[in-house]
Design a protein around this motif. Structure first.
Motif, PDB file in Angstrom:
ATOM      1  N   THR A 426      52.562 111.369  74.842  1.00  0.00           N
ATOM      2  CA  THR A 426      53.584 112.110  75.594  1.00  0.00           C
ATOM      3  C   THR A 426      53.344 113.617  75.554  1.00  0.00           C
ATOM      4  O   THR A 426      52.633 114.128  74.690  1.00  0.00           O
ATOM      5  CB  THR A 426      54.996 111.834  75.031  1.00  0.00           C
ATOM      6  OG1 THR A 426      55.055 112.378  73.702  1.00  0.00           O
ATOM      7  CG2 THR A 426      55.304 110.355  74.975  1.00  0.00           C
ATOM      8  N   VAL A 484      58.201 107.665  69.082  1.00  0.00           N
ATOM      9  CA  VAL A 484      59.650 107.811  68.861  1.00  0.00           C
ATOM     10  C   VAL A 484      60.321 108.667  69.943  1.00  0.00           C
ATOM     11  O   VAL A 484      61.543 108.820  69.944  1.00  0.00           O
ATOM     12  CB  VAL A 484      59.971 108.425  67.460  1.00  0.00           C
ATOM     13  CG1 VAL A 484      59.444 107.542  66.344  1.00  0.00           C
ATOM     14  CG2 VAL A 484      59.413 109.831  67.336  1.00  0.00           C
ATOM     15  N   ASP A 485      59.528 109.214  70.861  1.00  0.00           N
ATOM     16  CA  ASP A 485      60.071 110.072  71.920  1.00  0.00           C
ATOM     17  C   ASP A 485      61.012 109.255  72.815  1.00  0.00           C
ATOM     18  O   ASP A 485      60.594 108.275  73.441  1.00  0.00           O
ATOM     19  CB  ASP A 485      58.893 110.652  72.731  1.00  0.00           C
ATOM     20  CG  ASP A 485      59.330 111.808  73.607  1.00  0.00           C
ATOM     21  OD1 ASP A 485      60.553 111.960  73.793  1.00  0.00           O
ATOM     22  OD2 ASP A 485      58.461 112.550  74.102  1.00  0.00           O
ATOM     23  N   ARG A 486      62.301 109.665  72.882  1.00  0.00           N
ATOM     24  CA  ARG A 486      63.300 108.893  73.628  1.00  0.00           C
ATOM     25  C   ARG A 486      63.088 108.978  75.146  1.00  0.00           C
ATOM     26  O   ARG A 486      63.262 108.024  75.864  1.00  0.00           O
ATOM     27  CB  ARG A 486      64.722 109.413  73.292  1.00  0.00           C
ATOM     28  CG  ARG A 486      65.130 109.115  71.865  1.00  0.00           C
ATOM     29  CD  ARG A 486      65.824 107.744  71.780  1.00  0.00           C
ATOM     30  NE  ARG A 486      66.050 107.368  70.397  1.00  0.00           N
ATOM     31  CZ  ARG A 486      67.136 107.721  69.709  1.00  0.00           C
ATOM     32  NH1 ARG A 486      68.083 108.463  70.269  1.00  0.00           N
ATOM     33  NH2 ARG A 486      67.282 107.326  68.468  1.00  0.00           N
ATOM     34  N   ASN A 487      62.756 110.191  75.648  1.00  0.00           N
ATOM     35  CA  ASN A 487      62.460 110.297  77.095  1.00  0.00           C
ATOM     36  C   ASN A 487      61.009 110.755  77.263  1.00  0.00           C
ATOM     37  O   ASN A 487      60.760 111.924  77.500  1.00  0.00           O
ATOM     38  CB  ASN A 487      63.384 111.283  77.830  1.00  0.00           C
ATOM     39  CG  ASN A 487      64.509 111.778  76.953  1.00  0.00           C
ATOM     40  OD1 ASN A 487      65.152 110.975  76.294  1.00  0.00           O
ATOM     41  ND2 ASN A 487      64.742 113.083  76.921  1.00  0.00           N
ATOM     42  N   PRO A 488      60.109 109.807  77.130  1.00  0.00           N
ATOM     43  CA  PRO A 488      58.696 110.204  77.140  1.00  0.00           C
ATOM     44  C   PRO A 488      58.231 110.695  78.513  1.00  0.00           C
ATOM     45  O   PRO A 488      58.450 110.031  79.517  1.00  0.00           O
ATOM     46  CB  PRO A 488      57.971 108.909  76.758  1.00  0.00           C
ATOM     47  CG  PRO A 488      58.912 107.814  77.101  1.00  0.00           C
ATOM     48  CD  PRO A 488      60.295 108.364  76.971  1.00  0.00           C
TER      49      PRO A 488
END
Length: 526
Positions: A426, A484-488
């Protein structure tokens, strides 16, 4: 100090003067032709063929520092430095087969622009400033400093005078002709370098009494490429694991190196050029390392002053006229390295900062003008840094810089490898690695070099291994951040139109790989 200067004859001075005039004429002719075509300075109008690319990359790579350093390592430890040239095959292959097709398909002129197309403006911005600092410090200032040391060895003039002369000459040349002029001249200069260095090795072998006599006069471990894991200078694990971190950053992501491939007529010419530099690197042993080993056999009294090995051979073995040619070769490798890095500097600043941020409607004339102003500013900055380096500690700092570059590489290698091999990477991971990752890497470098220096605190592993450990930490961190990026925000570029690699290219890389494999067998199990 200036023993070579005292041996120069009128013939030598005539040769050097003629050579300088020829260089400037080539630069002028190329720049006039370019003006007619309204080409930009930067990528040679995508007109470079394979031998121009190969010689130009090699010319950028073989700075005066490597001429001196390889002979010096040859004198002190034998052929082990061959690893840095032959192991490079793996990373040249990676550039040709994996990175070059993507770079050429995306029609970019700089590395920051390529990453910007994938992850957006913020990534391009971080990488552009990172690239500018890297080019200024690692290429320009270091190349200039080692060149200044050389000119000082030859002429006995102060550092500031020698670097000023060198920069003005390389600067005028790059200013006038850009990448095309540099590439055209590098072909001629590198052929000259090969002729002079092979002549030096030949004369040295004649004087020693041939290969067998040389082997008898040197320790047997001088002829081993792979050193035991407890070797103080070059243990095999450090080279096997640490060298790739710097090599990926150097061969696959560095603007000064990759620029020649981006200026290729087409992908095949670019790949053949990368293959050609691989063959040129095979020749490092007879060209650069052997003179140092011969110097060990002929002039053992140098002792710890192994830095003088190349020049000692030159002053003792070459007849009148040849010394002038050697000075031409030194100027050649300097103009090659400094010219390419000035060109890379102006390309990155003009395309990634000026056109992108300051003046998006810039015409080609505007771009060339800004490119030339950048070259002039780069020249002044490089002179100041080179003189500053010299005032701090003289030549020991050169080794410190080599290690610093090992600490600059991990974040670049992680980002480029992940963005090509793992689509899930990301934007957040890339930007964090480039900013925080680089800061962490440089912090460890400062600890290693200055706060707890390795010579006083022997608990440190080899600096190539430290480089590998940092790479591993940053790689794991980037993968975790991506997962772990919520909005990749992932890679946005479309890669369906990547051109195919021809059979000829694959065959030539196969042959090169086989040659290097055989060389490793010969120099380890003899």
């Amino acid at each position: 100090m200036n023993s070579i200067y005292n041996k120069l004859t009128t013939l030598d001075f005539v040769i050097v003067a003629g050579y300088l005039v020829a260089l400037l004429i080539i630069g002028y002719v190329v720049s006039v032709k370019q003006r007619k075509k309204d080409e930009t300075l930067f990528l040679a109008g995508n007109s470079l063929n394979w031998y121009s690319i190969g010689f130009n990359m090699w010319g950028t790579n073989v700075g005066p520092s490597s001429l001196l350093a390889f002979a010096s390592i040859g004198y002190a430890t034998g052929i082990v430095a061959g690893n840095f040239e032959w192991y490079a095959f793996v990373f040249l292959l990676l550039l040709a087969m994996v990175f070059a097709p993507r770079y050429i398909a995306s029609k970019v002129s700089t590395m920051p622009e390529y990453m910007g197309k994938r992850y957006g403006d913020s990534t391009q911005n971080i990488l552009a400033w990172y690239a500018l600092v890297k080019i200024l410090v690692s290429w320009l200032s270091l190349g200039l400093f080692s060149g200044g040391v050389l000119v000082r060895q030859i002429l006995g003039i102060p550092m500031w005078q020698s670097v000023t002369v060198l920069v003005i000459f390389s600067g005028i040349f790059t200013f006038a002709g850009g990448l095309k002029a540099i590439a055209k001249v590098n072909v001629f200069q590198m052929i000259l370098l090969i002729v002079v260095s092979l002549t030096l090795s030949y004369l040295g072998l004649q004087k020693v009494g041939g290969i067998e006599a040389l082997a008898a006069k040197t320790p047997s471990n001088f002829w081993n490429l792979v050193r035991p894991s407890d070797d103080a200078s070059y243990p095999w694990p450090a080279i096997l694991l640490g060298y790739p971190v710097a090599a990926v950053a150097f061969f696959c992501t560095d603007q000064s190196m990759v620029q020649s491939v981006l200026g290729a007529k087409n992908l095949e010419q670019g790949q053949l050029g990368v293959n050609f530099i691989g063959w040129l690197k095979v020749m490092a042993l007879p060209l650069f390392i052997l003179p140092g080993i011969l110097c060990y056999a002929l002039y053992p009294e140098l002792g710890s002053n192994s830095d003088l090995a190349y020049m000692t051979m030159v002053t003792n073995l070459f007849p009148s006229g040849m010394n002038g040619l050697v000075i031409c070769v030194m100027i050649a490798v300097l103009v090659g390295t400094i010219g390419s890095s000035l060109n890379a500097l102006s390309t990155v600043f003009t395309n990634d900062i000026y056109v992108k941020k300051i003046n998006p409607t810039a015409t080609i004339k505007d771009q060339i003008r800004i490119g030339r102003l950048t070259i002039a500013a780069g020249c002044v900055f490089a002179i100041l840094i080179a003189v500053a380096i010299d005032n701090i500690k003289g030549q020991n700092l050169f080794n410190i810089f080599q290690a610093v570059l090992g600490f600059l590489a991990p974040s670049l290698s992680v980002v480029f490898l992940l963005s090509v091999f793992w689509k899930r990477t990301t934007k957040k991971a890339v930007n964090a690695t480039l900013s925080w990752g680089s800061a962490f890497s440089l912090f460890v470098g400062v600890l290693y070099l200055w706060i707890f220096p390795a010579d006083k605190y022997p608990v440190w592993p080899h600096f190539l291994l430290i480089s590998f450990y940092i790479f591993a930490v940053l790689l794991i961190a980037a993968v975790v951040i991506s997962l772990v990026d919520r909005n990749p925000e992932v890679n946005v570029s479309d890669e369906t139109d990547i051109p195919k690699t021809s059979k000829k290219v694959k065959l030539l890389f196969g042959l090169l790989g086989l040659t290097i494999f055989v060389l490793y067998l010969i120099f380890n199990f003899h």
